[in-house]
Design an enzyme around this catalytic site. Structure first.
Site, PDB file in Angstrom:
ATOM      1  N   GLU A   1       9.575   1.669  10.949  1.00  7.12           N
ATOM      2  CA  GLU A   1      10.526   2.769  10.807  1.00  7.12           C
ATOM      3  C   GLU A   1       9.711   4.036  10.970  1.00  7.12           C
ATOM      4  OE1 GLU A   1      12.274   5.818   9.899  1.00  7.12           O
ATOM      5  OE2 GLU A   1      12.028   5.245   7.795  1.00  7.12           O
TER       6      GLU A   1
ATOM      7  N   CYS B   1      12.767  11.797   7.696  1.00 11.79           N
ATOM      8  CA  CYS B   1      12.713  11.331   9.080  1.00 11.79           C
ATOM      9  C   CYS B   1      14.075  11.420   9.774  1.00 11.79           C
ATOM     10  CB  CYS B   1      12.173   9.905   9.149  1.00 11.79           C
ATOM     11  SG  CYS B   1      13.063   8.723   8.115  1.00 11.79           S
TER      12      CYS B   1
ATOM     13  N   GLU C   1       8.644  16.168  16.088  1.00 19.40           N
ATOM     14  CA  GLU C   1       9.027  16.068  14.688  1.00 19.40           C
ATOM     15  C   GLU C   1       8.135  16.989  13.868  1.00 19.40           C
ATOM     16  OE1 GLU C   1      10.283  12.551  11.644  1.00 19.40           O
ATOM     17  OE2 GLU C   1       8.335  12.311  12.621  1.00 19.40           O
TER      18      GLU C   1
ATOM     19  N   LYS D   1       0.859  -1.191   0.000  1.00 22.69           N
ATOM     20  CA  LYS D   1       0.000   0.000   0.000  1.00 22.69           C
ATOM     21  C   LYS D   1       0.892   1.236   0.000  1.00 22.69           C
ATOM     22  CE  LYS D   1      -1.676   2.884   2.924  1.00 22.69           C
ATOM     23  NZ  LYS D   1      -1.800   4.133   2.112  1.00 22.69           N
TER      24      LYS D   1
END
Length: 467
Positions: A245, A279, A375, A170
């Site tokens: 992750e 990231c 973040e 996906k």
């Protein structure tokens, strides 16, 4: 409909109609115009994809490692011939500047795929009276993000296929188009039916169906920590293997004996790579007090050199954020910040059209503040002073994340500091990214590793045969 529309799903080696007629609009974030439409997949589509992957598993797993590597080699050749189309597609659906689209968005996944096509099999070995063998984990559900839309797909799919697994993929609904180029290449390479299946759709529908599917043996996910937690819970109900992750808030430590100019310029470039939508971005720049003021000035000047604009203009260094929602989220962090603004900010001029945020630098950032802890996923850099190596390490490790980082200084000293950081990878004095090295994080940055032999091992079970 446009020429980029992809109205079908790829299941069992065929392009098939989805169960629903609903579609998802894919937007160009630089123009705010709809590029294409893709199917809004359903749980029924996931059922068909998983069934196809399960039916193909025994035959694919029974192939020798070298035979599977030959398929990956052909896939690499077919994908390489599409490199220009990959860069263009990512430029359109993500807004990545052309230079980055070519070198990173197209170049990196090709390097990763090549590494798995060239890799050797995990060797069986004998321990006492046991033969230790490595076998594929089974059907893998791969759920990938929008920020590196082909690299994140290839990092999972190539390793899973090399290990002998079959895959239900996906891709992100924000950047799904480049995944279809991989499918086109897979067809050209002659990948057996059902080995790779693609279902487009949203996370709450397709992602959730994959994560909770009783016949998916492993879920490999890259994305937010919050979604990673939800996937872990869904997979835990059936004790399925999970590789995650997730987020990062990486620190870039500049010691007093570092090459300051280089450390700051490379650090700013790292923080703003892919418009800050990375990231591993070094979004916290930690600078020794003896050079702090100079570093702040250098960072502000460097940020001012990042030209915003059309991703297909060679002069553009910073593209838009991926969506309106992402832009508003990033601007919210900027507007709430209490630190000293030295470059950019929400009132800085940006192109009239597109989801742009000016490259922004804050100084005197409180290490415990939202700016330093959350973040942001945009072109926002926080600069923090420190007085000693111990203080730098303490600030860097004061995070719920632990994905990446950087250290600059004399080699031995910098290496000693790097060893103390609680993070999955650290670059010393600008060490280059290595696609064969393990990639993954500590703490809430994830579980498991990707890339190289370590990524391969995630998709394998280990069996002991006593004799």
């Amino acid at each position: 409909m446009t020429t980029l529309d992809r109205p079908h799903l790829y299941l069992g080696g065929e392009w098939v109609s989805p169960a629903s007629t609903e579609t998802i609009a894919v937007e160009n974030p630089a123009t705010e115009q709809v590029l294409a439409h893709v199917p809004a997949g359903t749980a029924e589509d996931v059922d068909r994809a998983v069934a196809a992957a399960r039916a193909a598993f025994d035959g694919w797993a029974a192939l020798s490692f070298s035979s599977r590597a030959e398929f990956l080699g052909r896939l690499h050749a077919a994908l390489s011939s599409r490199a220009a189309e990959i860069a263009r597609t990512v430029g359109l659906e993500l807004g990545a500047p052309l230079k980055i689209a070519k070198a990173v968005q197209a170049g990196l996944p090709l390097a990763v795929l090549r590494s798995y096509a060239d890799s050797a099999a995990s060797e069986d070995r004998v321990v006492g009276n046991s033969l230790i063998v490595h076998e594929p984990v089974g059907v893998v559900g791969a759920i990938t993000p929008w920020n590196y839309p082909l690299h994140q797909v290839v990092a999972k799919v190539a390793a899973a296929l090399a290990a002998g697994c079959t895959v239900v993929l996906k891709p992100s609904e924000l950047t799904p188009l480049v995944a279809f180029l991989l499918v086109d290449a897979a067809e050209e390479a002659g990948l057996p039916p059902g080995v790779l299946n693609v279902v487009t759709g949203t996370g709450p529908v397709v992602g959730a169906a994959i994560a909770g599917h009783p016949d998916v043996d492993m879920v490999s996910f890259t994305g937010s920590t919050a979604t990673g937690r939800a996937i872990s819970h869904a997979a835990a109900d059936r004790v399925a293997k999970v590789a995650l992750e997730l987020g990062g808030k990486s620190a870039n430590i500049i010691l007093e004996d570092a090459d300051l100019v280089r450390a700051v310029k490379v650090g700013v470039g790292n923080a703003f790579l892919n418009s800050g939508q990375t990231c591993t971005a070094w979004t916290r720049m930690l600078v020794h007090r003896s050079h702090y003021d100079e570093a702040v000035s250098l960072a502000a000047k460097t940020a001012g050199g990042y030209t915003l604009g059309d991703p297909f203009d060679e002069a553009t260094r910073l593209g838009p954020l991926v969506s309106r929602a992402q832009r508003e989220r990033v601007l919210g962090f900027i507007d709430r910040a209490s630190a000293r603004l030295v470059a950019g900010g929400s009132s800085s001029p940006v192109p009239d059209q597109g989801y742009f945020v000016a490259p922004t630098v804050f100084a005197d950032v409180d290490p415990a503040s939202e700016l330093a802890q959350e973040e942001i996923f945009g072109p926002v850099l926080s600069i923090i002073p420190f007085s000693s190596d111990d203080e730098a390490v303490a600030i860097a490790n004061n995070s719920k994340y632990g994905l990446a980082g950087g250290v600059w200084g004399s080699d031995e000293r910098a290496l000693a500091v790097a060893r103390r950081l609680r993070t999955g990878q650290v670059d010393v004095n600008g060490g280059a990214f290595n696609p064969l090295a393990p990639f993954g994080g500590y703490k809430q940055s994830g579980v498991g590793r990707e890339l190289g032999e370590f990524g391969l091992a995630e998709f394998q079970q280990v069996k002991a045969i006593q004799r």
